[in-house]
Design an enzyme around this catalytic site. Structure first.
Site, PDB file in Angstrom:
ATOM      1  CB  THR A  69      -1.297  -5.912   6.214  1.00 45.90           C
ATOM      2  OG1 THR A  69      -1.801  -4.767   6.928  1.00 45.90           O
ATOM      3  CG2 THR A  69      -2.083  -7.137   6.811  1.00 45.90           C
ATOM      4  CG  ASN A 155       0.289   2.173  14.618  1.00 43.30           C
ATOM      5  OD1 ASN A 155       0.954   1.473  15.349  1.00 43.30           O
ATOM      6  ND2 ASN A 155      -1.029   2.072  14.495  1.00 43.30           N
ATOM      7  CD  GLN A 183       2.783   5.044  11.261  1.00 47.06           C
ATOM      8  OE1 GLN A 183       2.980   6.154  11.089  1.00 47.06           O
ATOM      9  NE2 GLN A 183       1.641   4.767  10.756  1.00 47.06           N
ATOM     10  N   GLY A 204       4.152   1.709   1.202  1.00 44.06           N
ATOM     11  CA  GLY A 204       4.090   2.755   0.391  1.00 44.06           C
ATOM     12  C   GLY A 204       3.205   3.785   0.747  1.00 44.06           C
ATOM     13  CG  HIS A 205      -0.642   3.329   2.610  1.00 44.44           C
ATOM     14  ND1 HIS A 205      -1.436   3.824   3.413  1.00 44.44           N
ATOM     15  CD2 HIS A 205      -0.555   2.095   3.076  1.00 44.44           C
ATOM     16  CE1 HIS A 205      -1.740   2.963   4.520  1.00 44.44           C
ATOM     17  NE2 HIS A 205      -1.228   2.091   4.055  1.00 44.44           N
ATOM     18  CB  THR A 241       1.844 -10.797 -11.591  1.00 46.97           C
ATOM     19  OG1 THR A 241       1.602 -12.021 -12.297  1.00 46.97           O
ATOM     20  CG2 THR A 241       2.316  -9.778 -12.855  1.00 46.97           C
ATOM     21  CB  CYS A 329     -13.219  -1.396  14.136  1.00 46.18           C
ATOM     22  SG  CYS A 329     -13.381   0.510  14.244  1.00 46.18           S
TER      23      CYS A 329
END
Ligand SMILES: Cc1ncc(COP(=O)(O)O)c(C=O)c1O
Lengths: 391, 365
Positions: A69, A155, A183, A204-205, A241, A329
């Site tokens: 994002t 996605n 994706q 990353g996820h 950081t 949503c």
């Protein structure tokens, strides 16, 4: 339990988790000048190099962010601001109509608050941007377009865009092109340098790394105004950081996803094709959405006419089958997917949709579990579909 | 049983869901999104349908450990409750939107969908008792009793309803919520009509119906006493806001006696002219075996009860009151109760069409 929602988030790879834990035990701010800081910096810079190598970028082109994002917002807003400030005629932003909300809402915000002219480029019924139409748009507005953003792959419905062609058209007119490849990485071949894109988002996820860390690959010569001001840690384009363990685990995951991509894709494509074939056999009126060929290997996205996706999700959830309606949503209420609407689906069809997405730990047992539950759920949800009839 | 708990985001429905789970049911929580324009959720209006309420409901479901979904019922709510509310006022009647919501949404649209999806019943946090005998009774907490707005439910709707709170007071429910670690334990009650967030009913009606100036006339003399901006802004029994130009000859306050939409007239008179002792009503829901009952009736939400003999025939209910009642408004429900130490039992209900005097009031000329 059958987890068929890898496009939402996928489990961390054991190697990434180990790397995370090891780095989290170490002390040090990568910006510090002492030995502890140097230790952290070394981990971060090695991670930067690994990601760059895996994706065909230079290390200096990797800007770590808090995820997809932030990277999308940074690219779209940052490049828009920098280009408009350099030339006030450059105030048009072009994005495909099927972008993730991280791009779409940023673009709309620029329209509302920064005087941007917004063009949402339509897609065909398979979800693809037509290069011809895009070329025409670029011809008509070349002198005004500040930035273009078209995702590498969608996605929701999994359609892969003709990114190479689109980038070439934009580049021919000197327009920076951003692509959200969140994706795509690990599922299709992604080479930032070869693509010619000015900026590329990954997170990353979705590749077996942690949530909360991602990157914008930003071409060396692309100017981009920061979103976050502060210490200027990332090329003065992004401050904050760095999350050393997150970055290390992220790099581990990206490297693994890219290295094992071909083997993974072979296995997942076969499993996905089996899922699609079995769903179609069990529920003959199910409609596969998206491009049947140019699509992410882990994605299967269906409309079940006469059913509400919400009802199906509830029924499958109760049987331990996890999937998604794909719809965002708005204020807590599910809206029909803007992606399906852009592909020409009507409200009803859009609301009747469900996404099943496979990942690195998906097995045939997951598909079996889905097929054991789905026909009954569809039948029940279709019956419940009549609930809106007035009494 | 597999039950669906309607969770508004308030303390009552959260505790009701938790109790249903403790009772061994397989509970799924659902928050009903009722506002048509989702943006209005963000304004943080007080009521039963803000985004904050949805989050509170979801958090409560997570604490209880049950699945939770949001169901978009905005269209149904708008058609069956909000439009009905406006139309009823336009027709000179006084609707009760909470009652209509129970009748058309919670125990109709939601219940139908739940049953179709394989649920056996709907659980709500209403304060009313519904025990093994199938009888609907008042809550032990009389000031919080909500049997009045549930009396419209039919036998088959009640058969699929579960009200776990009827034996508890509101205080007990709040204490239990705190013990269960539910953050909504001290959340204030919502009082207002949930779709009129600023509480200005007349303003809301005016925005929907436009202004329609008309006369305010004296019920005895027919004399014009003033003007109004829309007859729909008035309710039988109302005293405030009449803004009469001509003072009453006797110097006593006047009350709204009736509203007549056909000629857009509001009729007013002294307090005693409000008194009625015969109430007629239509669309009865009747649970008692006999169509005749010597019982008590309640004529509006939180109103006092009066002794009455009630006769139900086909489409009509007639109640002859043992003492005159005031402020009997068409559109409100008349609910018949049989007094009972285990909680007064709801015999049935109907929608009031008119109130009248069996004998002219003594002061009438
Ligand atoms: C295409 C796409 N872009 C952006 C994002 C957002 O990424 P993140 O969750 O890291 O903020 C997602 C994931 O939800 C996505 O699928």
């Amino acid at each position: 339990m059958a987890y068929l929602d890898h496009a939402a988030t996928t489990p961390m790879l054991p190697a990434a988790l180990d790397a995370y834990v090891a780095a989290a035990r170490a002390l040090g701010n990568p910006s510090s000048l002492h030995a502890a800081g140097r230790g952290a910096r070394r981990l971060v810079e090695e991670s930067r190099e690994r990601i760059a190598a895996a994706l065909g970028a230079r290390p200096s082109e990797v800007i770590f962010t808090s995820g997809g994002t932030e990277a999308d917002n940074l690219a779209v807003k940052g490049i828009f601001w920098a280009r408009r400030d350099a030339d006030s005629r450059l105030r048009r932003v072009v994005a495909s109509a099927v972008e993730h909300h991280a791009v779409l809402d940023g673009v709309e915000w620029l329209g509302r608050h920064e005087g941007a002219e917004v063009t949402l480029q339509p897609v065909d019924e398979l979800g693809r941007v037509d290069p011809e139409a895009f070329a025409e748009l670029v011809r008509a507005h070349a002198g005004e377009i500040a930035v273009v953003s078209v995702q590498w792959a969608n996605n929701e419905v999994g359609t892969v865009q003709p990114v190479a062609e689109l980038v070439a058209i934009a580049a021919g007119a000197g327009i920076p092109f951003h692509t959200d490849a969140v994706q795509a990485v690990g599922q299709v071949a992604v080479d930032f340098g070869a693509s010619g894109a000015a900026a590329l988002t990954l997170t990353g996820h979705k590749v077996g790394g942690p949530v909360g860390v991602g990157a914008l690959l930003l071409g060396r010569d692309v100017s981009c105004t920061p979103l976050l001001h502060g210490g200027g840690q990332e090329r003065d384009v992004r401050s904050g950081t760095l999350d050393t363990p997150g970055v290390v685990a992220f790099a581990t995951a990206v490297e693994a996803a890219v290295t094992s991509r071909e083997e993974h894709v072979g296995r997942i494509t076969a499993l996905r094709d089996e899922l699609v074939a079995r769903v179609r056999a069990a529920i003959p009126d199910a409609i596969l959405n998206g491009d049947p060929d140019q699509r992410l290997p882990g994605n299967a996205h269906f409309s079940f006419p006469g059913c509400e996706g919400d009802a199906l999700l509830l029924l499958l959830d109760a049987q331990g089958i996890y999937c998604s309606t794909g719809s965002a949503c708005s204020a807590g209420v599910a809206q029909p997917s803007h992606v399906l609407l852009a592909m020409g689906a009507d409200d009803r069809r859009a609301r009747s949709s469900l996404r099943f997405s496979l990942g690195h730990d998906s097995t045939k047992a997951d598909v079996d579990a889905l097929l054991a539950a789905l026909p009954g759920a569809v039948e029940r949800a279709c019956r419940a579909g009549a609930w809106k009839t007035p009494r | 049983m597999r039950v669906l708990a309607a969770m508004s985001g308030g303390v009552d429905s959260a505790v009701a869901a938790a109790r249903a789970r403790d009772a061994g049911h397989d509970v799924t929580g659902v928050h009903l999104a009722l506002a048509r324009n989702p943006q209005t959720f963000r304004t943080g209006a007080r009521g039963c349908c803000t985004l904050e309420d949805s989050r509170d409901a979801r958090r409560a479901a997570d604490v209880i450990g049950i699945p939770f979904y949001v169901w978009d019922m905005a269209e149904e709510f708008h058609d069956s409750v909000v439009d009905d509310f406006v139309n009823e006022y336009a027709a000179g009647r006084t609707p009760n939107p909470c009652l209509r919501c129970n009748e058309k949404i919670k125990f109709a649209a939601v219940l139908d969908r739940a049953v179709a999806l394989g649920f056996d019943a709907v659980v709500t946090g209403h304060h009313a008792r519904l025990g093994a005998d199938g009888l609907l009774r008042r809550s032990v907490d009389l000031p919080k009793d909500q049997s009045y707005v549930l009396a419209v439910l039919t036998r088959s709707q009640l058969d699929r309803a579960v009200f776990p709170l009827g034996d508890s007071t509101k205080e007990q429910v709040r204490a239990e919520a705190a013990e269960r670690g539910l953050a909504v334990a001290d959340k204030p009650d919502s009082h207002d009509i949930c779709f009129i967030s600023d509480g200005d009913t007349r303003g809301f009606l005016e925005s929907r119906l436009g202004s329609a100036p008309g006369d305010i006339v004296d019920g005895r003399t027919g004399e014009k006493l003033g003007t109004h901006n829309g007859a729909y802004g008035f309710t039988v029994g109302q005293r405030k806001g009449l803004d009469l130009r001509v003072p009453a000859s006797d110097g006593r306050p006047r009350y709204v006696l009736s509203i007549t939409p056909v000629n857009n007239t509001v009729t007013v008179g002294p307090r005693e002219d409000l008194e009625v002792d015969v109430v007629t009503a239509d669309r009865p829901i009747w649970h008692a075996s006999s169509g005749v009952a010597d019982c008590e009736v309640q004529l509006r939400a939180h109103g006092e009860v009066v002794g009455a003999s009630v006769t139900v025939t086909g489409d009509a209910l007639v109640a002859t009151l043992k003492a005159p009642a005031r402020g009997v408004a068409a559109g409100q429900a008349i609910v018949a109760y049989q007094p009972d130490p285990g909680g007064d039992i709801v015999l049935g209900s109907a929608t009031i069409t008119a109130g009248s005097r069996s004998l002219p009031a003594a002061s009438h000329v």
